[in-house]
Write an enzyme that holds these catalytic residues in place. Structure first.
Site, PDB file in Angstrom:
ATOM      1  CB  CYS A 121      18.873  -7.860  39.101  1.00 49.17           C
ATOM      2  SG  CYS A 121      17.397  -6.961  38.711  1.00 49.17           S
TER       3      CYS A 121
ATOM      4  CE  LYS B 141      23.448 -12.068  23.482  1.00 46.85           C
ATOM      5  NZ  LYS B 141      22.577 -13.062  23.721  1.00 46.85           N
TER       6      LYS B 141
END
Ligand code: NAD
Length: 496
Positions: free
Chosen positions: A285, A176
């Site tokens: 990140c 997803k």
């Protein structure tokens, strides 16, 4: 502009989601709609998992050589369409085109080639007669259907980091993508099938975390959950997966420190801090977010970074001269702006940026590169992930203090140390609590080396041969070689 596209990819085909919810996919640098399409429903998740489960027996029994050939062909297919991937990634992500062209798409192609090469070279412990009476050997076996969830910051790279080790190891997958950025992931899945990877090995369901991601994580036929995203959602995913005692792999948030010692090359450090803080609009990140600079060089560093930051070209993403595009969404831009405002209100100074650029088109999500000083170590802007183009600089005195401050957040994904002293460098690599520590650089990644966090940045490794540890079960096979009916150890249990 494309309209009404099929946002799902199940059993080798693009298909329309069966939910009533319509998703609007936007170019955040203009606010214009790129595509609309129906979200996946729980029934679509069911169909995708069934497709992956059905494909598993065949795919898991392909030989490593067969998988390698298909992956290498896939790499060629993506390379042949790289202009299309670059344009789509840049538009959907609000990314400067030069970043998509020089980093995102080449990185993905290299990753496919890497996994195509190493799938034939899985390593393990030597078989041997460790007990004396048995031959012990190790089998590394695929786990089954992997349910993966990816974020929006590097949509294609994050999808690739999940899909490639999983399928190279013989698993099948349902991924997803973020509901904001599914377009390149769908094209990626299409090119896989065009390269000959059987339908059902890779499936994509597009929709929001709740209900689509949640349905995937909770599905009883999903044997492993691999998630990249925020620490907040990672905790929810881990809790949901715990019910089914599933293997979980979590790549979560970061708050990377950037430690500059007083013997550092300040020009190199200032340039490194700029690149490390502003890559992908700071939505990385591992982005450098906190620069700790030893006091004697602090002013020099701050003044050089301010100068460099003022020269950054923020502009249209399709202009090759643009350095930095927009953030991913207005909501993200507002989060970043609100954090900067709260820092200002609590006494920090904004030396540069801290505003929406004047020329930003209506509805776009631009935010200027921002440099903050005079924040306290315990403040929100120093402790929490910003995920925007914001660098905070703080001074330190003794080496120990700098390293302790660097480690003083809940995160531990990446860190860097800047010094020309080899002993300081070695010590910093030992002391910094992060999954990756750079010395005199910040950001570069390579397919051969692992990426993953410590502490609240998660666990598990993406890329590299280490990722096979995530995506395989290790089976010990122990075979008697004596042929004896009476084995000595039986005497511990019975003696007749
Ligand atoms: P997010 O956590 O909001 O969402 C990530 C994904 O999870 C999305 O696809 C979202 O739809 C889905 N999701 C949301 N709620 C869910 C639920 N309850 N169940 C299942 N799925 C759910 O993160 P984001 O805003 O998309 O991405 C930014 C975050 O990702 C940052 O924290 C960043 O540090 C992190 N990130 C980490 C890495 C890494 O390798 N450690 C890499 C890239 C991004």
């Amino acid at each position: 502009m494309t309209d009404n596209v099929s946002l799902q990819f199940i059993s080798g085909q693009r298909c329309v989601g069966s939910s009533d919810e319509e998703l609007t996919i936007v170019d955040p640098s203009t606010g214009h709609t790129l595509a609309t399409g129906r979200s996946a429903s729980r029934a679509d998740v069911e169909a995708a998992v069934t497709s992956a489960r059905t494909a598993f027996p065949g795919w898991s029994r392909t030989t490593p050589a067969q998988r390698a050939e298909l992956l290498l062909r896939w790499a060629d297919g993506v390379r042949a369409r790289s202009d299309e991937f670059v344009a789509l990634e840049s538009r959907n992500g609000g990314k400067a085109i030069k970043l998509a062209q020089g980093f995102d798409i080449p990185g993905v192609i290299d990753n496919i080639s890497f996994f195509g090469s190493i799938t034939r070279n899985l390593e393990g412990k030597a078989s041997g007669e460790y007990s004396g009476d048995h031959t012990s050997s190790i089998r590394r076996e695929p786990i089954g259907v992997v349910g993966s969830i990816a974020p929006w910051n590097y949509p294609l790279q994050m999808a690739a980091w999940k899909i490639l080790p999983a399928i190279a190891a013989g698993n099948t997958i349902v991924l997803k993508p973020s509901e904001l950025t599914p377009l390149t992931t769908l094209l990626f899945a299409e090119t896989a099938v065009a390269a000959g990877i059987p339908p059902g090995v890779i499936n994509v369901v597009t929709g929001r975390g709740d209900p689509v991601g949640q349905a995937l994580v909770e599905h009883s036929d999903v044997a492993m959950v691999s998630f990249t995203g925020s620490t907040r959602v990672g905790r929810q995913v881990a809790a949901a997966a715990a019910g089914g005692v599933k293997r979980v792999h979590l790549e979560l948030g970061g708050k990377a420190p950037f430690v500059v010692f007083d013997d550092a090359d300040i020009e190199a450090a200032a340039r490194g801090a700029m690149a490390g803080a502003l890559i992908n609009g700071g939505q990385d990140c591992t982005a450098a977010t906190r620069a700790y600079v030893q006091r004697p060089r602090y002013d020099e560093f701050v003044s050089r970074v301010t100068e460099l930051m003022r020269g950054v070209r923020v502009g249209p993403t399709d202009d090759p001269a643009t350095d930095m595009g927009s953030l991913i969404s207005l909501a993200q831009r507002d989060n970043v702006a609100a954090m900067v405002e709260r820092a200002r209100a609590s006494g920090a100074k904004v030396l540069c940026g801290g505003v929406v650029p004047e020329h930003a088109p209506e509805g776009s999500a631009y935010y200027d590169p921002t440099l903050i000083v005079d924040a306290t170590q315990d403040s929100e802007i120093v402790q929490n992930e910003i995920f925007g183009p914001v660098l905070v600089c703080l001074p330190f005195d003794a080496d120990d203090d700098g390293l302790a401050l660097a480690n003083d957040t809940p995160y531990g994904l990446a860190a860097s140390a800047w010094t020309t002293n080899v002993f300081r460098a070695q010590r910093a690599t030992r002391e910094l609590a992060a999954g990756c520590v750079w010395v005199n650089d910040h950001i570069p990644i390579i397919s051969e080396m692992p990426h993953g966090g410590y502490k609240a940045s998660g666990f598990g490794k993406d890329m590299s041969t280490y990722s096979f540890d995530e995506y395989t079960n290790i089976k010990h096979v122990m075979s008697d070689i004596t042929g004896a009916a009476h084995k000595q150890w039986h005497d511990l249990i019975f003696t007749t």
